[in-house]
Design an enzyme around this catalytic site. Sequence first.
Site, mmCIF file in Angstrom:
data_model
loop_
_atom_site.group_PDB
_atom_site.id
_atom_site.type_symbol
_atom_site.label_atom_id
_atom_site.label_comp_id
_atom_site.label_asym_id
_atom_site.label_seq_id
_atom_site.Cartn_x
_atom_site.Cartn_y
_atom_site.Cartn_z
ATOM 1 N N SER A 150 4.466 -44.332 53.635
ATOM 2 C CA SER A 150 3.541 -45.451 53.829
ATOM 3 C C SER A 150 4.173 -46.710 53.251
ATOM 4 C CB SER A 150 2.228 -45.164 53.093
ATOM 5 O OG SER A 150 1.451 -46.353 53.028
ATOM 6 N N TYR A 163 -2.937 -42.281 46.212
ATOM 7 C CA TYR A 163 -2.394 -42.127 47.576
ATOM 8 C C TYR A 163 -0.936 -42.587 47.610
ATOM 9 C CZ TYR A 163 -1.717 -43.093 52.585
ATOM 10 O OH TYR A 163 -1.222 -43.140 53.870
HETATM 11 P P1 NAD Z 1 -6.131 -40.096 60.602
HETATM 12 O O1 NAD Z 1 -7.083 -39.859 59.493
HETATM 13 O O2 NAD Z 1 -6.591 -40.860 61.797
HETATM 14 O O3 NAD Z 1 -5.523 -38.730 61.121
HETATM 15 C C1 NAD Z 1 -5.026 -37.790 60.217
HETATM 16 C C2 NAD Z 1 -5.043 -36.448 60.892
HETATM 17 O O4 NAD Z 1 -4.599 -35.464 59.948
HETATM 18 C C3 NAD Z 1 -6.453 -36.036 61.338
HETATM 19 O O5 NAD Z 1 -6.373 -35.511 62.643
HETATM 20 C C4 NAD Z 1 -6.841 -34.962 60.337
HETATM 21 O O6 NAD Z 1 -7.712 -33.998 60.861
HETATM 22 C C5 NAD Z 1 -5.489 -34.368 60.033
HETATM 23 N N1 NAD Z 1 -5.496 -33.611 58.797
HETATM 24 C C6 NAD Z 1 -5.926 -34.005 57.568
HETATM 25 N N2 NAD Z 1 -5.853 -32.987 56.705
HETATM 26 C C7 NAD Z 1 -5.367 -31.919 57.400
HETATM 27 C C8 NAD Z 1 -5.067 -30.595 57.065
HETATM 28 N N3 NAD Z 1 -5.258 -30.132 55.830
HETATM 29 N N4 NAD Z 1 -4.571 -29.781 58.028
HETATM 30 C C9 NAD Z 1 -4.367 -30.217 59.291
HETATM 31 N N5 NAD Z 1 -4.646 -31.488 59.659
HETATM 32 C C10 NAD Z 1 -5.139 -32.315 58.730
HETATM 33 O O7 NAD Z 1 -4.871 -40.777 59.936
HETATM 34 P P2 NAD Z 1 -3.614 -41.529 60.580
HETATM 35 O O8 NAD Z 1 -3.822 -42.971 60.355
HETATM 36 O O9 NAD Z 1 -3.351 -41.046 61.936
HETATM 37 O O10 NAD Z 1 -2.474 -41.048 59.567
HETATM 38 C C11 NAD Z 1 -1.498 -40.078 59.888
HETATM 39 C C12 NAD Z 1 -0.445 -40.061 58.791
HETATM 40 O O11 NAD Z 1 0.129 -41.357 58.654
HETATM 41 C C13 NAD Z 1 -0.981 -39.689 57.408
HETATM 42 O O12 NAD Z 1 -0.013 -38.923 56.728
HETATM 43 C C14 NAD Z 1 -1.137 -41.037 56.736
HETATM 44 O O13 NAD Z 1 -1.085 -40.945 55.334
HETATM 45 C C15 NAD Z 1 0.036 -41.783 57.317
HETATM 46 N N6 NAD Z 1 -0.122 -43.233 57.274
HETATM 47 C C16 NAD Z 1 -1.111 -43.850 57.998
HETATM 48 C C17 NAD Z 1 -1.213 -45.241 57.936
HETATM 49 C C18 NAD Z 1 -2.272 -46.001 58.679
HETATM 50 O O14 NAD Z 1 -2.423 -47.190 58.434
HETATM 51 N N7 NAD Z 1 -3.021 -45.393 59.592
HETATM 52 C C19 NAD Z 1 -0.334 -45.979 57.148
HETATM 53 C C20 NAD Z 1 0.651 -45.303 56.433
HETATM 54 C C21 NAD Z 1 0.753 -43.941 56.510
#
Ligand code: NAD
Length: 257
Positions: A150, A163
């Site tokens: 991130s 986080y």
């Molecule tokens: P989101 O919450 O929309 O999706 C996350 C997905 O992970 C969901 O489908 C959820 O069901 C799944 N998940 C969570 N725990 C789980 C588990 N124990 N087993 C299986 N699946 C599980 O989030 P996103 O924005 O799509 O984020 C995806 C990744 O990108 C994450 O690792 C997040 O930390 C990272 N990230 C996101 C952002 C952002 O701004 N959206 C920024 C930096 C990093």
Amino acid sequence: MPDSPNRSRKVAVITGSSRGLGAATAKRLARDGFFVVVNYAKSRKDGEAVLREVEQAGGKGALVQGDVSNLGGIRSFFDEVDAALKGQGLPASFDVLVANAGVLVSKTFAETTEADFDSLFDTNVKGVFFLIQNALPRLRDNGRIVTLSSGLSRFANPMFTAYSATKGAIDVMTRILAQELGVRGITVNAIAPGAIDTDMNAGWIHSEEGRAMLMSRQALKQVGVPQDIADAIAFLAGPDSRWITGQRIEASGGSSL
Ligand code: NAD
């Protein structure tokens, strides 16, 4: 028996791909010709919708349930992945692992509870560690691992101390694994998104203040969308990134430069 038409397909496994960045990545990798394993933890309906979109666009894939925050869940997830691939006439191995599943807690340092901390570290660190450990016997030589870091592991935001620490752990793990797995031709890289318009950020990203705050920090003046990250992951999952490993690549529209 005639060879399955799937047999020569490259396979990508994307955790947490029933929505958000994982769903966009599954759809993009399917467009690139990968057989995609779409994973959901709880919402089968969302996973089915992603797979349907993959298939409607001419791609192929399978849907596999699995909670990847603990070792038992990870082991049964990979058993199901093996079975799903075999069911499609594919060997029980794959070329690309995108360790995308993650959770977010946005609280001050003082307000963060032990339960918040454990949930963050279970999914974002322990889960990724054992996911990769259990993937390795199945991951083909010259394969690719992409982790999700991130922007918050570089810039300091006091609402995300725990986080951000999980993503700092991802950066370190990614670099060390790249060193360890280079001998097998496997590359390991982290994509570090800035704030992207997914459900994870639904609580603030569409508010006027949220958008204004984001625009004041980003060089590029629009809100990032899942496709922006999926395209960067597709590069790291594909042949053109072959000489890049052990890197944290930020895809944040130039946040906090
Ligand atoms: P989101 O919450 O929309 O999706 C996350 C997905 O992970 C969901 O489908 C959820 O069901 C799944 N998940 C969570 N725990 C789980 C588990 N124990 N087993 C299986 N699946 C599980 O989030 P996103 O924005 O799509 O984020 C995806 C990744 O990108 C994450 O690792 C997040 O930390 C990272 N990230 C996101 C952002 C952002 O701004 N959206 C920024 C930096 C990093």
